[in-house]
Design an enzyme around this catalytic site. Structure first.
Site, PDB file in Angstrom:
ATOM      1  CG  HIS A 156      -1.929  -1.127   1.190  1.00  0.00           C
ATOM      2  ND1 HIS A 156      -3.166  -1.054   0.581  1.00  0.00           N
ATOM      3  CD2 HIS A 156      -1.852  -2.379   1.707  1.00  0.00           C
ATOM      4  CE1 HIS A 156      -3.804  -2.203   0.726  1.00  0.00           C
ATOM      5  NE2 HIS A 156      -3.021  -3.032   1.398  1.00  0.00           N
ATOM      6  CG  ASP A 214      -3.390  -4.566   4.903  1.00  0.00           C
ATOM      7  OD1 ASP A 214      -2.562  -3.663   5.124  1.00  0.00           O
ATOM      8  OD2 ASP A 214      -4.391  -4.386   4.192  1.00  0.00           O
ATOM      9  CD  GLU A 215      -5.289  -6.031   0.974  1.00  0.00           C
ATOM     10  OE1 GLU A 215      -4.897  -4.918   0.562  1.00  0.00           O
ATOM     11  OE2 GLU A 215      -6.494  -6.360   0.999  1.00  0.00           O
ATOM     12  CB  VAL A 216       2.883  -8.407   2.499  1.00  0.00           C
ATOM     13  CG1 VAL A 216       4.323  -8.317   2.020  1.00  0.00           C
ATOM     14  CG2 VAL A 216       2.662  -7.479   3.684  1.00  0.00           C
TER      15      VAL A 216
END
Length: 344
Positions: free
Chosen positions: A214, A281-283
């Site tokens: 992100h 998150d969401e790596v």
């Protein structure tokens, strides 16, 4: 009209709460009438008292006591609590029980005794103002709605891939290059304004600085922090549904950690809450594993998987939060993906 008393009325939390609620009790467009004597359901007095040793706390904390007792009987209403935060919650309940009758008196149907306390200490709402910028007045309206529902944590997701509207004093180019436009930013004065609006309503503001993913907006001013993605032996290769040309923080780049150290120190200095949400998150790790410099570094440092690389990054960031005495929060992905990090 109701006469309002308090044994802590000099506290700004209570003084300004009374100012906010008076127009609700006594709508400005109505001509309120003094009640006749001897009518029990027409309220005349509201007392707000803190038991024992009244303290004018300035900021609500995670463990603050929000319990209150509300008693309404014989023309009188009393809210009692152990803290100003309990008084705020009781005042909100009181405002939802009363109504204006046809003769413009403040009335209630029956006598009431309520003993109330929150089931959960953390009752929050998250607003993502990076993907969809929200002007400060709209954020304030959300804070008002939170107060009506006795919510006490504003989780401010303030930066993301799409934009970096948080105007950093330490790194001003992050918002200059990363915001949607020069008008879609939160200045230091804006942040103070939001925090103060929340403070007066018993709401903590927890900022989120989401990394290592992100972070596309960071790359517009600090490309040196972002991983170059490879494919077929070539750098800067985007693969639809898998990776961009450059994506996600580069965990082997020392400047990532020096930048995060400085920025998190600034965030701590500007947000009174001792909590910072770190995202994590969401790596999407395929970009990491496509980069030959990173894979070679992993071999040298005996890291055999992307999960281990994520753990390395997480530990380095958690070390920063330890050093600046901040309580970190992360998304559940860290546990779901079984990323092993040192105990905090």
């Amino acid at each position: 009209a109701i006469i309002i008393h308090s044994n802590i009325q000099t506290c700004d939390i209570i003084t300004k709460a009374i100012q906010r609620y008076e127009p609700i009790f006594f709508p400005p467009k109505l001509s309120m009438r003094d009640p006749p004597s001897g009518v029990n359901n027409i309220l005349q007095n509201l007392t707000l008292n803190i038991r024992d040793n009244p303290q004018c706390e300035q900021y609500i904390q995670h463990d603050s006591n929000e319990t209150y007792t509300l008693t309404i009987n014989l023309q009188m209403a009393i809210v009692e609590a152990s803290s100003v935060w309990g008084l705020l919650r009781g005042l909100e309940t009181f405002s939802q029980l009363i109504y204006i009758n046809e003769q413009n008196y403040v009335v209630i149907n029956n006598s009431v005794t309520i003993i109330d306390s929150p089931r959960f200490q953390h009752r929050g709402v998250m607003l993502d103002t990076a993907r969809h910028f929200l002007p400060v007045p709209i954020i304030k309206k959300n804070l008002d709605a939170m107060a009506y529902n006795k919510l006490n944590v504003f989780h401010w997701h303030i930066v993301d891939d799409q934009s970096f509207p948080f105007e950093s004093i330490t790194f001003p180019d992050l918002s200059r290059a990363g915001a949607f436009s020069p008008y879609h930013v939160y200045t230091p004065a804006d942040v103070i304004d939001v925090i103060e609006h929340a403070r007066l309503r018993g709401i903590r503001v927890i900022p989120e600085i989401d990394t290592p993913g992100h972070t596309y907006s960071w790359g517009k001013s600090m490309p040196q922090l972002i991983t170059v993605c490879w494919a077929n032996g070539k750098p800067y290769q985007a693969i639809y549904g898998t990776q961009g040309e450059m994506e996600i923080f580069n965990p082997i780049e020392p400047r990532v950690y020096s930048t995060m150290d400085s920025l998190l120190r600034e965030v701590k200095s500007r947000f009174p809450s001792n909590y910072i949400h770190l995202g994590m998150d969401e790596v999407y790790d395929r970009c990491w594993l496509s980069n030959p410099n990173i894979t070679q570094w992993m071999i040298v440092n005996n890291i055999s998987s992307a999960r281990g690389l994520h753990a390395y990054y997480a530990d380095k960031i958690l070390d920063i939060t330890r050093n600046i005495n901040v309580v970190p929060i992360v998304w559940q992905d860290v546990w779901d993906e079984k990323v092993q990090v040192r105990s905090f």
